[in-house]
Design an enzyme around this catalytic site. Structure first.
Site, PDB file in Angstrom:
ATOM      1  CB  VAL A  65     -30.863   3.177 -42.963  1.00 47.28           C
ATOM      2  CG1 VAL A  65     -30.261   1.578 -42.584  1.00 47.28           C
ATOM      3  CG2 VAL A  65     -30.025   4.168 -41.812  1.00 47.28           C
ATOM      4  CG  ASN A  91     -28.170  -3.005 -35.042  1.00 49.81           C
ATOM      5  OD1 ASN A  91     -28.194  -3.286 -33.644  1.00 49.81           O
ATOM      6  ND2 ASN A  91     -26.960  -2.956 -35.685  1.00 49.81           N
ATOM      7  CB  SER A 143     -30.819   3.403 -26.343  1.00 51.56           C
ATOM      8  OG  SER A 143     -29.800   3.876 -25.139  1.00 51.56           O
ATOM      9  CE1 TYR A 156     -27.487   6.141 -29.822  1.00 53.72           C
ATOM     10  CE2 TYR A 156     -28.061   5.902 -27.374  1.00 53.72           C
ATOM     11  CZ  TYR A 156     -27.687   5.593 -28.590  1.00 53.72           C
ATOM     12  OH  TYR A 156     -27.735   4.067 -28.808  1.00 53.72           O
ATOM     13  CB  ALA A 158     -34.222  13.523 -29.588  1.00 49.38           C
ATOM     14  CB  SER A 159     -32.441   9.664 -32.682  1.00 47.79           C
ATOM     15  OG  SER A 159     -31.391   8.997 -31.872  1.00 47.79           O
ATOM     16  CE  LYS A 160     -30.453   4.328 -30.916  1.00 46.86           C
ATOM     17  NZ  LYS A 160     -30.660   3.235 -31.794  1.00 46.86           N
ATOM     18  CB  ILE A 191     -24.326  -3.729 -25.289  1.00 45.90           C
ATOM     19  CG1 ILE A 191     -25.709  -3.723 -24.712  1.00 45.90           C
ATOM     20  CG2 ILE A 191     -24.014  -4.993 -25.495  1.00 45.90           C
ATOM     21  CD1 ILE A 191     -26.210  -4.642 -23.673  1.00 45.90           C
TER      22      ILE A 191
HETATM   23  P1  NAP Z   1     -21.367  -0.222 -33.668  1.00 45.02           P
HETATM   24  O1  NAP Z   1     -20.606  -1.148 -33.161  1.00 45.02           O
HETATM   25  O2  NAP Z   1     -21.175   1.433 -33.843  1.00 45.02           O
HETATM   26  O3  NAP Z   1     -22.192  -0.649 -35.110  1.00 45.02           O
HETATM   27  C1  NAP Z   1     -23.144   0.126 -35.860  1.00 45.02           C
HETATM   28  C2  NAP Z   1     -22.829  -0.420 -37.380  1.00 45.02           C
HETATM   29  O4  NAP Z   1     -23.922   0.345 -37.959  1.00 45.02           O
HETATM   30  C3  NAP Z   1     -21.953  -0.176 -38.123  1.00 45.02           C
HETATM   31  O5  NAP Z   1     -21.324  -1.156 -38.648  1.00 45.02           O
HETATM   32  C4  NAP Z   1     -22.016   0.969 -38.628  1.00 45.02           C
HETATM   33  O6  NAP Z   1     -20.920   1.251 -39.962  1.00 45.02           O
HETATM   34  C5  NAP Z   1     -23.369   0.725 -39.004  1.00 45.02           C
HETATM   35  N1  NAP Z   1     -24.063   2.158 -39.788  1.00 45.02           N
HETATM   36  C6  NAP Z   1     -23.676   3.383 -39.398  1.00 45.02           C
HETATM   37  N2  NAP Z   1     -24.551   4.191 -39.929  1.00 45.02           N
HETATM   38  C7  NAP Z   1     -25.140   3.518 -40.858  1.00 45.02           C
HETATM   39  C8  NAP Z   1     -26.412   3.804 -41.949  1.00 45.02           C
HETATM   40  N3  NAP Z   1     -26.479   5.299 -42.086  1.00 45.02           N
HETATM   41  N4  NAP Z   1     -26.621   2.689 -42.689  1.00 45.02           N
HETATM   42  C9  NAP Z   1     -26.157   1.402 -42.523  1.00 45.02           C
HETATM   43  N5  NAP Z   1     -25.348   1.069 -41.383  1.00 45.02           N
HETATM   44  C10 NAP Z   1     -24.990   1.929 -40.781  1.00 45.02           C
HETATM   45  O7  NAP Z   1     -22.867  -0.037 -32.906  1.00 45.02           O
HETATM   46  P2  NAP Z   1     -23.675  -1.158 -31.655  1.00 45.02           P
HETATM   47  O8  NAP Z   1     -22.925  -0.754 -30.454  1.00 45.02           O
HETATM   48  O9  NAP Z   1     -23.475  -2.227 -32.456  1.00 45.02           O
HETATM   49  O10 NAP Z   1     -24.864  -0.304 -31.776  1.00 45.02           O
HETATM   50  C11 NAP Z   1     -26.039  -1.097 -32.749  1.00 45.02           C
HETATM   51  C12 NAP Z   1     -27.284  -0.297 -31.904  1.00 45.02           C
HETATM   52  O11 NAP Z   1     -27.754  -0.480 -30.681  1.00 45.02           O
HETATM   53  C13 NAP Z   1     -27.396   1.331 -32.499  1.00 45.02           C
HETATM   54  O12 NAP Z   1     -28.555   1.547 -32.774  1.00 45.02           O
HETATM   55  C14 NAP Z   1     -27.201   1.636 -31.008  1.00 45.02           C
HETATM   56  O13 NAP Z   1     -27.728   2.945 -30.899  1.00 45.02           O
HETATM   57  C15 NAP Z   1     -27.708   0.601 -30.203  1.00 45.02           C
HETATM   58  N6  NAP Z   1     -27.530   0.737 -28.778  1.00 45.02           N
HETATM   59  C16 NAP Z   1     -26.232   0.214 -28.529  1.00 45.02           C
HETATM   60  C17 NAP Z   1     -25.830   0.131 -27.172  1.00 45.02           C
HETATM   61  C18 NAP Z   1     -24.270  -0.136 -26.790  1.00 45.02           C
HETATM   62  O14 NAP Z   1     -24.168  -0.126 -25.492  1.00 45.02           O
HETATM   63  N7  NAP Z   1     -23.667  -0.740 -27.489  1.00 45.02           N
HETATM   64  C19 NAP Z   1     -26.905   0.513 -26.207  1.00 45.02           C
HETATM   65  C20 NAP Z   1     -27.939   0.943 -26.573  1.00 45.02           C
HETATM   66  C21 NAP Z   1     -28.246   0.872 -27.949  1.00 45.02           C
HETATM   67  P3  NAP Z   1     -19.743   2.008 -39.850  1.00 45.02           P
HETATM   68  O15 NAP Z   1     -18.809   0.808 -39.321  1.00 45.02           O
HETATM   69  O16 NAP Z   1     -19.543   2.499 -41.028  1.00 45.02           O
HETATM   70  O17 NAP Z   1     -19.717   3.018 -38.653  1.00 45.02           O
END
Ligand code: NAP
Length: 250
Positions: A65, A91, A143, A156, A158-160, A191
């Site tokens: 991205v 996402n 988040s 994190y 600040a970004s969110k 999550i």
């Molecule tokens: P995740 O399991 O770490 O998956 C994130 C995916 O994004 C991975 O496939 C990653 O690729 C990919 N990615 C990373 N940098 C990227 C880039 N520059 N361009 C395109 N793709 C990229 O995370 P998740 O838990 O599913 O979280 C998804 C979103 O929800 C995030 O924005 C996170 O901040 C937010 N969130 C998650 C939680 C939670 O509890 N899980 C809570 C609040 C918010 P790689 O495999 O190469 O790293």
């Protein structure tokens, strides 16, 4: 009996960070809801190669991205294949946690770059494809850390938080001139994905005890919220933050 959900019937959807975790659940949910096409975009598509086989309406796209050339290539490809985008789900996100006195400038830059600038750039690249119909839904994953902060997550949080402010601005800006382009955020709590598997079990146990519903959420809980905000069912909702956190932040 549950009716099959066809809320995405005929829609062209784009999801970032789609290979695994929440992005995978979101892509699968949009595909099952009848999307004509889901572009599942990720910097590393490898984890998606297996599950994508089950969905003829999902196309994988390798995309960082933060890479303007890749963004422009993707928008050109979608323009040629479908001429429009109906739904964009921002996402992709990362963490690089450290206490304030230990956080490096590169930790700060990396997280702000992917989580905030990446959403800005991705949305800017997809916007002309939404303007074709003057209609669309942008759902960005923020988040509860973006609304309430967290220890060790200056970058994190600040970004969110920035994603929420940007989304509220877009809700106003993108509805001008009779356009129906909506922008909303989801603020997940904790999550069950690989991102949270990095959190020590002791911390997760403490967290569970603070969640009124008593458990971490599952990716499908977030995906259902995205489906609602992406669909016409939420047609009069824009500029909002939907918390999906088992009641953790009230
Ligand atoms: P995740 O399991 O770490 O998956 C994130 C995916 O994004 C991975 O496939 C990653 O690729 C990919 N990615 C990373 N940098 C990227 C880039 N520059 N361009 C395109 N793709 C990229 O995370 P998740 O838990 O599913 O979280 C998804 C979103 O929800 C995030 O924005 C996170 O901040 C937010 N969130 C998650 C939680 C939670 O509890 N899980 C809570 C609040 C918010 P790689 O495999 O190469 O790293």
């Amino acid at each position: 009996m549950n009716q099959p959900n066809d809320d995405m019937n005929g829609k062209i959807c784009v999801v970032t960070g789609a290979a695994r975790g929440l992005g995978r659940a979101i892509s699968e949910t949009l595909a099952r809801a009848g999307a004509a096409r889901v572009y599942a975009c990720d910097i590393n598509l490898t984890p998606a190669l297996g599950w994508m086989e089950g969905y003829p309406n999902v196309t994988g796209a390798t995309l960082d991205v933060c890479d303007p050339a890749a963004l422009s290539e993707l928008s050109g490809r979608i323009l040629a294949e479908h001429g429009r985008v109906d739904v964009l789900v921002n996402n992709a996100g990362i963490t690089r946690d450290a206490l304030l006195d230990k956080m490096t400038e590169s930790d700060w830059d990396l997280v702000l770059n992917v989580n905030l600038k990446g959403i800005f750039m991705m949305t800017q690249a997809m916007l002309p494809l939404m303007k074709v119909q003057m209609k669309g839904s942008i759902v960005s994953i923020s988040s509860i850390v973006g609304t309430d902060g967290n220890i060790g997550q200056s970058n994190y949080g600040a970004s969110k938080g920035g994603v929420i402010a940007m989304t509220k601005g877009w809700a106003k800006e993108l509805a001008r001139g009779g356009a129906q382009i909506r922008a909303n955020c989801i603020a997940p709590g904790f999550i069950n994905t690989e991102m949270t598997q990095a959190v020590p079990e002791k911390v997760l146990d403490k967290m569970r005890s603070r969640i009124p519903l008593g458990e971490l959420g599952e990716p499908r809980d977030i995906a259902e919220g995205v489906l609602f905000l992406a669909s016409e069912r939420s047609g009069y909702i824009t500029g909002q933050v939907l918390k999906i956190d088992g009641g953790l932040v009230l």
